[in-house]
Scaffold this motif. Structure first.
Motif, PDB file in Angstrom:
ATOM      1  N   ARG A  40       0.828  -1.206   0.000  1.00  0.00           N
ATOM      2  CA  ARG A  40       0.000   0.000   0.000  1.00  0.00           C
ATOM      3  C   ARG A  40       0.867   1.263   0.000  1.00  0.00           C
ATOM      4  O   ARG A  40       0.543   2.250  -0.669  1.00  0.00           O
ATOM      5  CB  ARG A  40      -0.937  -0.018   1.198  1.00  0.00           C
ATOM      6  N   ALA A 119      -7.658  -1.117   0.212  1.00  0.00           N
ATOM      7  CA  ALA A 119      -7.860  -2.554   0.368  1.00  0.00           C
ATOM      8  C   ALA A 119      -9.337  -2.820   0.623  1.00  0.00           C
ATOM      9  O   ALA A 119      -9.925  -2.248   1.539  1.00  0.00           O
ATOM     10  CB  ALA A 119      -7.019  -3.102   1.513  1.00  0.00           C
ATOM     11  N   VAL A 124      -6.188  -5.358  -3.194  1.00  0.00           N
ATOM     12  CA  VAL A 124      -5.552  -4.047  -3.040  1.00  0.00           C
ATOM     13  C   VAL A 124      -5.607  -3.355  -4.399  1.00  0.00           C
ATOM     14  O   VAL A 124      -5.254  -3.957  -5.421  1.00  0.00           O
ATOM     15  CB  VAL A 124      -4.097  -4.172  -2.566  1.00  0.00           C
TER      16      VAL A 124
END
Length: 406
Positions: A40, A119, A124
């Motif tokens: 991320r 997410a 994701v």
């Protein structure tokens, strides 16, 4: 930290019986939440190419590794565009896990922020989630698992995070030349299947030259758009011919015209038309011979369109991945997948896309492609990767590493 169980059965024939205690230590050292968070953060650091702004992503990854005790080295390939190199283990044979830092531009059509790293629903999302920041995240997870487990390697597990794959592979070409390995796994999205061969890629820019006149007297000029259209028709015919000879595990060679630009206005015969042409090159083909085929297609137009004029420039040249010397690497990685309870594709599979694996193979390193994600989702709005793919790929890479080097 998430603890991984190989199998719920004690059957001596199961995958569990083939995973020894030291290997279990490595698998149990994988922290899935840490891997997810790294992905991320990588997505949230844009590294679009063009223009080629990978430095922030490289420094983020370097900081992540160094905070966890793995030293890294940043080496500039171009001003402000460094490759990252890191390794765990000891001097000796080296397994390289390679991924590229750059992504294609985000583009339009997204339903969420392409740099959010959101997410949801087991996925994701973000530009590069699939291609291929997920591959970088699982490679880093494998390195950390080996280090944390304390297992002794008779060699090193290395990470090459390289620039510029989406344009000219300057990063991988430099890494393959200056940081050689004994085996290479490029962690591009493969659906967590081992891809042993792959197409190369040739791209061309072709400019057709005509003569501009008033469109009420087109016979006094030469329409470059019409010349380009005749070439496009020829390319379509050639694509149909190539479809009759597919490569096992990959499919046929292909042509695709991706861009056409020409003309000055509706009342003027076009004196110029530019197009871009993509030709995917099979492992059995040669780049030079394939480029000559493109030139001969242009020459054929002279018969039906006398006086045609063009300029041909090659803009991309990726060699194919031939897979002639990567048997041991394939075997160990496929065995790791099987022992982790993952399906192993039969027969041997290849890929239609071009990857940096070909540059390592050209430098003498056996190479395959294996990583999380589906390449069909790459380069699209709302690009994403399944979180389960992250878990499977990180474990397979770590297990392969200790089996090749342990």
């Amino acid at each position: 930290m998430v603890v991984f169980s190989v199998s719920s059965t004690d059957d001596p024939g199961s995958g569990a019986s083939r995973v020894g205690a030291p290997e279990r230590r490595v698998l149990e050292a994988i922290d899935d939440e840490e891997t997810l968070q790294l992905l991320r953060e990588l997505i949230a650091e844009p590294s679009e190419n063009p223009p080629g702004n990978e430095e922030g992503c490289a420094r983020l990854l370097a900081s992540f590794l160094e905070q966890r005790g793995v030293a890294s080295l940043l080496v500039e390939v171009a001003p402000g565009r460094p490759n990252l190199y890191a390794a765990v283990g000891t001097p000796g044979p080296t397994l390289v896990l390679c991924g590229h830092l750059d992504t294609v531009p985000a583009g339009d059509g997204w339903t969420l922020d392409p740099f959010s790293g959101a997410a949801a629903d087991g996925r994701v999302y973000g530009r590069g989630a699939c291609d291929m920041k997920a591959g970088l995240a699982v490679a880093a997870a494998a390195l950390l698992a080996v280090k944390r487990s304390g297992i002794l390697l008779h060699g090193s597990l290395a990470l090459h995070a390289v620039i510029d794959e989406e344009v000219s592979s300057a990063g991988a070409r430099k890494a393959a030349a200056e940081q050689p390995g004994d085996w290479v796994i490029v962690t591009e999205p493969s659906g967590t299947q081992v891809l042993a061969t792959g197409n190369g890629q040739l791209n061309f820019e072709i400019v057709f030259h005509g003569k501009a006149v008033h469109s009420s007297h087109p016979e006094d000029g030469r329409n470059a758009i019409h010349d380009a259209a005749s070439f496009i028709r020829l390319v379509e015919e050639e694509t149909l011919r190539l479809a009759a000879a597919p490569s096992p595990g990959i499919g046929p060679a292909t042509y695709s015209v991706g861009l056409v630009e020409g003309g000055r206005g509706g009342s003027t015969v076009a004196d110029r038309c530019k197009l871009t042409l993509d030709r995917r090159v099979l492992p059995s083909e040669d780049l030079g011979a394939t480029e000559e085929e493109v030139r001969l297609l242009l020459v054929r137009l002279r018969t039906e369109r006398p006086g045609i004029r063009w300029e041909l420039s090659r803009t991309v040249a990726f060699p194919p991945l031939r897979g002639t010397n990567n048997g041991r690497l394939e075997e160990v990685l496929n065995d790791a997948l099987a022992d982790l309870g993952r399906a192993v594709a039969e027969p041997r599979r290849g890929m239609r896309f071009a990857t940096d694996a070909a540059w390592y193979e050209a430098a003498g390193c056996p190479a395959v492609v294996f990583g999380p994600g589906d390449v069909a989702i790459a380069h699209q709005p709302d690009e994403h990767v399944a979180i389960d793919d992250l878990k499977a790929a990180s474990r397979a890479l770590a297990l392969c590493g200790v089996r090749l080097l342990g």
